[in-house]
Design a protein around this motif. Structure first.
Motif, short mmCIF file in Angstrom:
data_model
loop_
_atom_site.label_atom_id
_atom_site.label_comp_id
_atom_site.label_asym_id
_atom_site.label_seq_id
_atom_site.Cartn_x
_atom_site.Cartn_y
_atom_site.Cartn_z
N GLU A 1 0.69 -1.18 0.44
CA GLU A 1 -0.16 -0.28 0.29
C GLU A 1 1.11 1.38 -0.33
O GLU A 1 2.02 1.21 0.59
N VAL A 2 0.58 1.87 -0.96
CA VAL A 2 0.95 3.28 -0.74
C VAL A 2 0.54 4.35 0.13
O VAL A 2 -0.30 3.98 0.18
N LEU A 3 1.13 4.46 0.66
CA LEU A 3 0.98 5.71 1.74
C LEU A 3 1.28 7.12 1.59
O LEU A 3 1.44 7.13 0.59
N SER A 4 0.19 8.18 2.05
CA SER A 4 0.92 9.32 1.84
C SER A 4 1.37 9.98 3.10
O SER A 4 1.62 8.98 4.13
N GLY A 5 2.15 10.91 2.75
CA GLY A 5 3.40 10.89 4.05
C GLY A 5 2.83 11.60 5.08
O GLY A 5 4.02 10.72 6.29
N LYS A 6 1.83 12.12 5.42
CA LYS A 6 1.81 11.71 6.51
C LYS A 6 1.22 10.93 7.24
O LYS A 6 1.35 10.22 8.57
N GLU A 7 0.70 9.68 6.46
CA GLU A 7 -0.33 8.22 7.29
C GLU A 7 1.51 7.56 7.39
O GLU A 7 1.54 6.80 8.76
N SER A 8 2.29 7.65 7.02
CA SER A 8 3.99 6.86 7.13
C SER A 8 3.78 7.49 8.80
O SER A 8 4.47 6.46 9.57
N THR A 9 3.90 9.00 8.84
CA THR A 9 4.27 8.62 10.75
C THR A 9 2.97 9.38 11.44
O THR A 9 3.63 9.24 12.97
N SER A 10 1.62 8.96 11.42
CA SER A 10 1.22 9.11 12.04
C SER A 10 0.62 8.03 13.39
O SER A 10 0.46 7.34 13.03
N LYS A 11 0.91 8.48 14.54
CA LYS A 11 0.74 7.86 16.13
C LYS A 11 -0.10 6.85 15.11
O LYS A 11 -0.64 5.68 15.64
N SER A 12 -1.60 7.69 15.72
CA SER A 12 -3.10 7.76 15.09
C SER A 12 -2.99 5.98 14.02
O SER A 12 -3.99 5.36 14.06
N TYR A 13 -2.45 6.26 12.88
CA TYR A 13 -2.38 5.40 11.81
C TYR A 13 -1.43 4.05 12.00
O TYR A 13 -2.12 3.26 11.61
N LEU A 14 -0.86 4.08 12.51
CA LEU A 14 0.60 2.80 13.25
C LEU A 14 -0.11 2.03 13.97
O LEU A 14 -0.70 1.09 14.22
N ASP A 15 -1.17 3.11 15.34
CA ASP A 15 -1.76 2.44 15.87
C ASP A 15 -3.12 2.08 15.23
O ASP A 15 -2.93 0.56 15.85
N HIS A 16 -3.45 2.09 14.34
CA HIS A 16 -4.41 1.30 14.07
C HIS A 16 -4.52 0.04 12.59
O HIS A 16 -4.81 -0.26 12.81
N SER A 17 -2.70 0.47 12.43
CA SER A 17 -2.43 -0.04 11.76
C SER A 17 -2.32 -1.65 12.45
O SER A 17 -2.91 -2.43 11.87
N LYS A 18 -1.88 -0.61 13.44
CA LYS A 18 -1.33 -2.19 14.68
C LYS A 18 -2.44 -3.25 14.55
O LYS A 18 -2.94 -4.38 14.64
N GLU A 19 -3.26 -2.27 15.29
CA GLU A 19 -4.79 -3.12 15.21
C GLU A 19 -5.64 -4.15 14.42
O GLU A 19 -5.88 -5.03 14.77
N LEU A 20 -5.19 -3.42 13.28
CA LEU A 20 -6.00 -4.28 12.43
C LEU A 20 -5.07 -5.51 11.50
O LEU A 20 -5.79 -7.05 11.87
N PHE A 21 -3.96 -5.44 11.73
CA PHE A 21 -2.78 -5.95 11.50
C PHE A 21 -3.14 -7.69 13.14
O PHE A 21 -3.29 -9.06 12.26
N ASP A 22 -3.21 -6.89 14.43
CA ASP A 22 -3.46 -8.42 15.71
C ASP A 22 -4.51 -8.67 15.04
O ASP A 22 -4.92 -9.75 15.52
N ASP A 23 -5.93 -7.77 14.34
CA ASP A 23 -7.24 -9.00 14.77
C ASP A 23 -7.06 -10.12 13.20
O ASP A 23 -7.82 -10.88 13.34
N GLN A 24 -6.17 -9.52 12.85
CA GLN A 24 -6.11 -10.38 11.52
C GLN A 24 -5.19 -11.92 11.53
O GLN A 24 -6.01 -12.69 11.16
N PHE A 25 -4.09 -11.45 12.10
CA PHE A 25 -2.91 -12.76 12.05
C PHE A 25 -2.40 -12.78 13.55
O PHE A 25 -1.49 -14.03 14.57
N GLY A 26 -3.10 -11.90 14.90
CA GLY A 26 -3.14 -12.31 16.53
C GLY A 26 -1.90 -11.41 16.75
O GLY A 26 -1.86 -10.55 16.39
N LYS A 27 -2.38 -11.88 18.38
CA LYS A 27 -1.23 -10.37 18.72
C LYS A 27 0.28 -10.48 18.37
O LYS A 27 0.50 -11.41 18.55
N SER A 28 0.71 -9.17 17.86
CA SER A 28 2.02 -9.12 17.31
C SER A 28 2.64 -8.48 18.59
O SER A 28 2.49 -8.11 19.80
#
Length: 169
Positions: free
Chosen positions: A75-102
């Motif tokens: 996925e190509v991100l915008s420059g702001k997304e790649s460093t936003s704490k809220s985006y990173l937290d949300h990405s980890k949450e989605l990843f954990d939902d899909q693959f288990g606690k990371s």
């Protein structure tokens, strides 16, 4: 959700169709790789054993035609997304939902681009990793979801492909 992606990959690998959104531009006889361009505005060097297809808007999926369980979402991100704490937290949450606690990954030195965030999860058959890469000159900011078979050497190949991603002009 993971079962959906595995079924999707099996279905795609059975048909091996390259959608019009992703096309080979040229082929190198030396390394059996082709320069492939995505609608997302990037190009990459793709070994013949991998296929890249548009998954949905803003996301491409790459999978191995040789190794089961090996695939990667780009996925190509915008420059702001790649460093936003809220985006990173949300990405980890989605990843954990899909693959288990990371867990956080500390060693990411194989990437050309700076890694903003890295996490790992897995099961008995596969290892899943999430990477968010910062934009650098000529390289777009990326979110990479990488899945490989346990005890496979495919991760280095996939990182090499990620390192070949360049902003397409």
């Amino acid at each position: 959700m993971r079962k959906f992606y595995l079924a999707l990959l099996l279905m795609i690998s059975a048909t091996i169709v390259i959608l019009p959104s992703v096309k080979a531009v040229s082929e190198s006889n030396e390394k059996h790789q082709q320069l492939t361009v995505s609608e997302q505005g990037y190009s990459l060097s793709l070994p013949n054993e991998y296929t890249l297809q548009k998954e949905e808007d803003g996301k491409d999926i790459l999978f191995s035609t040789k190794t089961p369980y090996t695939w990667m979402r780009i996925e190509v991100l915008s420059g702001k997304e790649s460093t936003s704490k809220s985006y990173l937290d949300h990405s980890k949450e989605l990843f954990d939902d899909q693959f288990g606690k990371s867990l956080k990954i500390s060693s990411t030195s194989l990437f050309i681009q700076p890694v903003v965030f890295a996490s790992i999860s897995g099961s008995k058959k596969e290892t899943a990793k999430l990477y968010v890469l910062r934009e650098t000159k000529g390289h777009p900011p990326l979110k990479i979801t990488m899945v490989t078979a346990k005890n496979s050497d495919d991760e280095k190949k996939l990182i090499s492909i990620v390192n070949s991603v360049k902003t397409h002009e």
